[in-house]
Design an enzyme around this catalytic site. Structure first.
Site, PDB file in Angstrom:
ATOM      1  N   HIS A 308     -34.585 -29.083  36.213  1.00 25.79           N
ATOM      2  CA  HIS A 308     -35.633 -29.799  36.924  1.00 25.79           C
ATOM      3  C   HIS A 308     -35.002 -30.620  38.027  1.00 25.79           C
ATOM      4  O   HIS A 308     -33.900 -31.141  37.856  1.00 25.79           O
ATOM      5  CB  HIS A 308     -36.394 -30.729  35.964  1.00 25.79           C
ATOM      6  CG  HIS A 308     -37.725 -31.131  36.484  1.00 25.79           C
ATOM      7  ND1 HIS A 308     -37.895 -32.183  37.340  1.00 25.79           N
ATOM      8  CD2 HIS A 308     -38.950 -30.593  36.292  1.00 25.79           C
ATOM      9  CE1 HIS A 308     -39.174 -32.284  37.645  1.00 25.79           C
ATOM     10  NE2 HIS A 308     -39.842 -31.332  37.032  1.00 25.79           N
ATOM     11  N   ASP A 365     -42.348 -26.038  30.903  1.00 23.38           N
ATOM     12  CA  ASP A 365     -42.771 -24.638  30.834  1.00 23.38           C
ATOM     13  C   ASP A 365     -42.070 -23.839  29.740  1.00 23.38           C
ATOM     14  O   ASP A 365     -42.442 -22.702  29.481  1.00 23.38           O
ATOM     15  CB  ASP A 365     -42.500 -23.957  32.189  1.00 23.38           C
ATOM     16  CG  ASP A 365     -43.387 -24.526  33.269  1.00 23.38           C
ATOM     17  OD1 ASP A 365     -44.603 -24.609  33.028  1.00 23.38           O
ATOM     18  OD2 ASP A 365     -42.877 -24.906  34.332  1.00 23.38           O
TER      19      ASP A 365
HETATM   20  N1  CMC Z   1     -30.742 -21.449  35.060  1.00 23.46           N
HETATM   21  C1  CMC Z   1     -29.471 -21.380  35.485  1.00 23.46           C
HETATM   22  N2  CMC Z   1     -28.931 -22.225  36.383  1.00 23.46           N
HETATM   23  C2  CMC Z   1     -29.702 -23.184  36.883  1.00 23.46           C
HETATM   24  C3  CMC Z   1     -31.047 -23.331  36.488  1.00 23.46           C
HETATM   25  C4  CMC Z   1     -31.569 -22.431  35.535  1.00 23.46           C
HETATM   26  N3  CMC Z   1     -32.828 -22.529  35.124  1.00 23.46           N
HETATM   27  N4  CMC Z   1     -31.593 -24.371  37.142  1.00 23.46           N
HETATM   28  C5  CMC Z   1     -30.633 -24.876  37.930  1.00 23.46           C
HETATM   29  N5  CMC Z   1     -29.486 -24.163  37.768  1.00 23.46           N
HETATM   30  C6  CMC Z   1     -28.184 -24.433  38.416  1.00 23.46           C
HETATM   31  C7  CMC Z   1     -28.236 -24.122  39.907  1.00 23.46           C
HETATM   32  O1  CMC Z   1     -27.890 -22.777  40.147  1.00 23.46           O
HETATM   33  C8  CMC Z   1     -27.215 -25.108  40.435  1.00 23.46           C
HETATM   34  O2  CMC Z   1     -25.932 -24.606  40.130  1.00 23.46           O
HETATM   35  P1  CMC Z   1     -24.671 -24.931  41.102  1.00 23.46           P
HETATM   36  O3  CMC Z   1     -24.534 -26.421  41.122  1.00 23.46           O
HETATM   37  O4  CMC Z   1     -23.527 -24.217  40.469  1.00 23.46           O
HETATM   38  O5  CMC Z   1     -25.033 -24.358  42.441  1.00 23.46           O
HETATM   39  C9  CMC Z   1     -27.427 -26.351  39.556  1.00 23.46           C
HETATM   40  O6  CMC Z   1     -27.948 -25.841  38.323  1.00 23.46           O
HETATM   41  C10 CMC Z   1     -28.361 -27.383  40.140  1.00 23.46           C
HETATM   42  O7  CMC Z   1     -29.608 -26.790  40.338  1.00 23.46           O
HETATM   43  P2  CMC Z   1     -30.447 -26.926  41.671  1.00 23.46           P
HETATM   44  O8  CMC Z   1     -30.614 -25.566  42.242  1.00 23.46           O
HETATM   45  O9  CMC Z   1     -29.902 -27.985  42.546  1.00 23.46           O
HETATM   46  O10 CMC Z   1     -31.831 -27.419  41.104  1.00 23.46           O
HETATM   47  P3  CMC Z   1     -33.107 -27.704  41.973  1.00 23.46           P
HETATM   48  O11 CMC Z   1     -33.435 -29.129  41.759  1.00 23.46           O
HETATM   49  O12 CMC Z   1     -32.989 -27.215  43.358  1.00 23.46           O
HETATM   50  O13 CMC Z   1     -34.188 -26.753  41.252  1.00 23.46           O
HETATM   51  C11 CMC Z   1     -35.609 -25.921  39.554  1.00 23.46           C
HETATM   52  C12 CMC Z   1     -34.955 -27.166  40.169  1.00 23.46           C
HETATM   53  C13 CMC Z   1     -36.637 -26.362  38.520  1.00 23.46           C
HETATM   54  C14 CMC Z   1     -36.340 -25.137  40.663  1.00 23.46           C
HETATM   55  C15 CMC Z   1     -34.499 -25.051  38.911  1.00 23.46           C
HETATM   56  O14 CMC Z   1     -33.869 -25.765  37.869  1.00 23.46           O
HETATM   57  C16 CMC Z   1     -35.045 -23.731  38.390  1.00 23.46           C
HETATM   58  O15 CMC Z   1     -35.143 -22.757  39.159  1.00 23.46           O
HETATM   59  N6  CMC Z   1     -35.418 -23.654  37.062  1.00 23.46           N
HETATM   60  C17 CMC Z   1     -36.068 -22.478  36.536  1.00 23.46           C
HETATM   61  C18 CMC Z   1     -37.527 -22.415  36.964  1.00 23.46           C
HETATM   62  C19 CMC Z   1     -38.372 -23.424  36.201  1.00 23.46           C
HETATM   63  O16 CMC Z   1     -38.278 -23.531  34.973  1.00 23.46           O
HETATM   64  N7  CMC Z   1     -39.254 -24.113  36.928  1.00 23.46           N
HETATM   65  C20 CMC Z   1     -40.203 -25.068  36.332  1.00 23.46           C
HETATM   66  C21 CMC Z   1     -39.906 -26.481  36.708  1.00 23.46           C
HETATM   67  S1  CMC Z   1     -40.807 -27.664  35.689  1.00 23.46           S
HETATM   68  C22 CMC Z   1     -42.451 -27.436  36.090  1.00 23.46           C
HETATM   69  C23 CMC Z   1     -42.769 -27.891  37.455  1.00 23.46           C
HETATM   70  O17 CMC Z   1     -42.883 -29.095  37.672  1.00 23.46           O
HETATM   71  O18 CMC Z   1     -42.918 -27.039  38.316  1.00 23.46           O
END
Ligand code: CMC
Length: 431
Positions: A308, A365
């Site tokens: 998140h 989720d």
């Molecule tokens: N699985 C594997 N790796 C992950 C995941 C995941 N679900 N989420 C983040 N990471 C990694 C990401 O690749 C990055 O790695 P690195 O530092 O090596 O590049 C690190 O963790 C930090 O992540 P980020 O990309 O900076 O995270 P973000 O804040 O941009 O994205 C997110 C947040 C929710 C979009 C992402 O965690 C994700 O895609 N999760 C899966 C989809 C999901 O469950 N979404 C629902 C969110 S909760 C409901 C809502 O409010 O929408």
């Protein structure tokens, strides 16, 4: 006196005021940055940008705290219900008896769509995604209402009626979109049913026989709505505020919120979680192979329902949903193998250094889809359930900026990195 932030640029020092929220959150107010310095801030993905001040929802992502209007989500989940929470979020206080009766009355009164809207449902192909139908039909509702069509901020006569219409009708549209996609006749709402009961009735009753409303099913779905009711400046709420800032009407702004919510990184994640769990189940994996793939950036896989932008701790909603998931499955005597896989995945990820170091925990989720499956809700409806739940949050944010005399159109800037001055080349001279 508030602190000042100092910025040194091109040999000069500039001062900017700081702002502190009621929970001690701190910001540097850079509203005058460009005028003072010629610079803008660059914050791709808005990870550090406060887009507004707001009184609605507080999140402390490090501690895993979520409060609506100051009340902890755990307390609301235990003691309240979706409609009471919707009122709280939109109007700022828990309703007294007269207020909740009036609000419920308005919801009942406005639960029917304009009859002519039924013909629009006919135009969608069977199997069309209900999020597309939901967004299109919320927007289309503007065409059936004079005041929505000629919406003027500051002159809206019956905002409370539009609040009730939107909350009530989003549920009717959602149910119709499901019925349409399955070739089923539309079922009208019933006065005798409360909000969540009515939704289940419109989804699952037949013209011959009413769906049997089980209290445990109503309780679980109502809880899911409540837990999704607001979540401060997430992607869809920011979208609603963005659209609203142009003074677009309430329904048009909410319709844009549905589009933003649809994506798998946001409200579509609940559907994506179940698809992931099904894939794991089908391949006979116990989750270990999937966890390994989710860590590999080249695999194209992520552990859906994990991570998140704001929570760097267990999402408090996920804790509540996980417990509700166990309870409802046991009451309905359902043994879902996907629940075992989900628990195994969670346990594996929570002790894996990749997830630990990045502070990736289950989000709302991760378990909500399993409950919805148990309630018989088809997978493509999962993001729609999220949208119904999020409606009070979108409305409250809309109301907040509409009532702010200082609000102005949202218009971020950019740093241009394209070609510099270029000339038009006639077609015959092009390579
Ligand atoms: N699985 C594997 N790796 C992950 C995941 C995941 N679900 N989420 C983040 N990471 C990694 C990401 O690749 C990055 O790695 P690195 O530092 O090596 O590049 C690190 O963790 C930090 O992540 P980020 O990309 O900076 O995270 P973000 O804040 O941009 O994205 C997110 C947040 C929710 C979009 C992402 O965690 C994700 O895609 N999760 C899966 C989809 C999901 O469950 N979404 C629902 C969110 S909760 C409901 C809502 O409010 O929408």
């Amino acid at each position: 006196m508030s602190k000042e932030a100092k910025l040194e640029l091109d040999g000069k020092t500039f001062s900017f005021p700081t702002v502190e929220g009621s929970e001690g959150e701190k910001a540097v107010d850079i509203s005058s940055l460009r005028a003072d310095t010629g610079y803008i801030t660059l914050d791709d993905g808005y990870g550090n940008t406060g887009s507004c001040v707001s009184k609605i929802t507080f999140i402390d992502g490090d501690k895993g705290i979520l409060r609506y209007r100051g009340i902890p989500i755990e307390e609301l989940a235990e003691k309240s219900n979706f409609i009471e929470v919707a009122y709280l979020i939109i109007y700022g206080n828990l309703p007294n008896r007269a207020q909740i009766e009036n609000f419920s009355g308005l919801l009942t009164e406005h639960s029917f769509l304009h009859e002519d809207m039924k013909f629009h449902f006919e135009g969608f192909p069977a199997g069309g995604h209900p999020m597309a139908i939901l967004s299109a039909m919320i927007n289309a509702a503007s065409c059936f209402d004079e005041e929505l069509m000629h919406w003027q901020w500051g002159k809206v006569k019956q905002f409370d009626v539009y609040v009730a219409k939107l909350i009530s009708q989003v549920r009717t549209i959602a149910a119709y979109s499901y019925r349409k996609a399955h070739g089923l006749p539309l079922i009208y709402p019933k006065k005798a049913y409360k909000y969540t009961e009515n939704f289940l009735h419109m989804l699952f009753s037949s013209p011959y026989e009413d769906y049997e409303i089980k209290p445990e099913v109503v309780k679980a779905l109502d809880l899911i709505f409540l837990l999704h009711a607001d979540h401060e400046q997430n992607c869809s709420t920011s979208t609603v505020r963005m659209v609203a800032s142009s003074q677009a009407n309430l329904f048009a702004s909410a319709s844009a919120g549905v589009c933003a919510l649809w994506g798998p990184l946001h409200g579509g994640a609940n559907q994506a979680v179940i698809e992931m769990l099904q894939e794991i189940h089908k391949t006979g994996d116990d989750g270990s192979k999937f966890v390994a793939a989710a860590k590999d950036k080249n695999s194209g896989k992520k552990l859906m329902g994990f991570g998140h932008r704001v929570y760097k701790n267990y999402d408090p909603r996920a804790k509540i949903i996980k417990q509700a998931c166990d309870e409802v499955l046991s009451k309905l005597q359902i043994n879902d193998p996907l629940l075992d896989i989900a628990k195994h995945l969670e346990a594996a990820a929570l002790k894996d250094s990749y997830f630990v170091e990045r502070k990736l925990y289950p989000n709302v989720d991760f378990y909500s889809g399993i409950i919805m499956r148990a309630l018989g809700i088809p997978m493509e409806m999962f993001p729609v359930i999220f949208a119904i739940g999020r409606m009070p949050g979108w409305i409250a944010n809309y109301k907040e900026i509409m009532e702010d005399p200082k609000s102005r159109i949202n218009r971020p800037r950019q740093i241009y990195i394209g070609r510099t001055l270029n000339s038009y080349v006639p077609l015959d001279d092009r390579k």
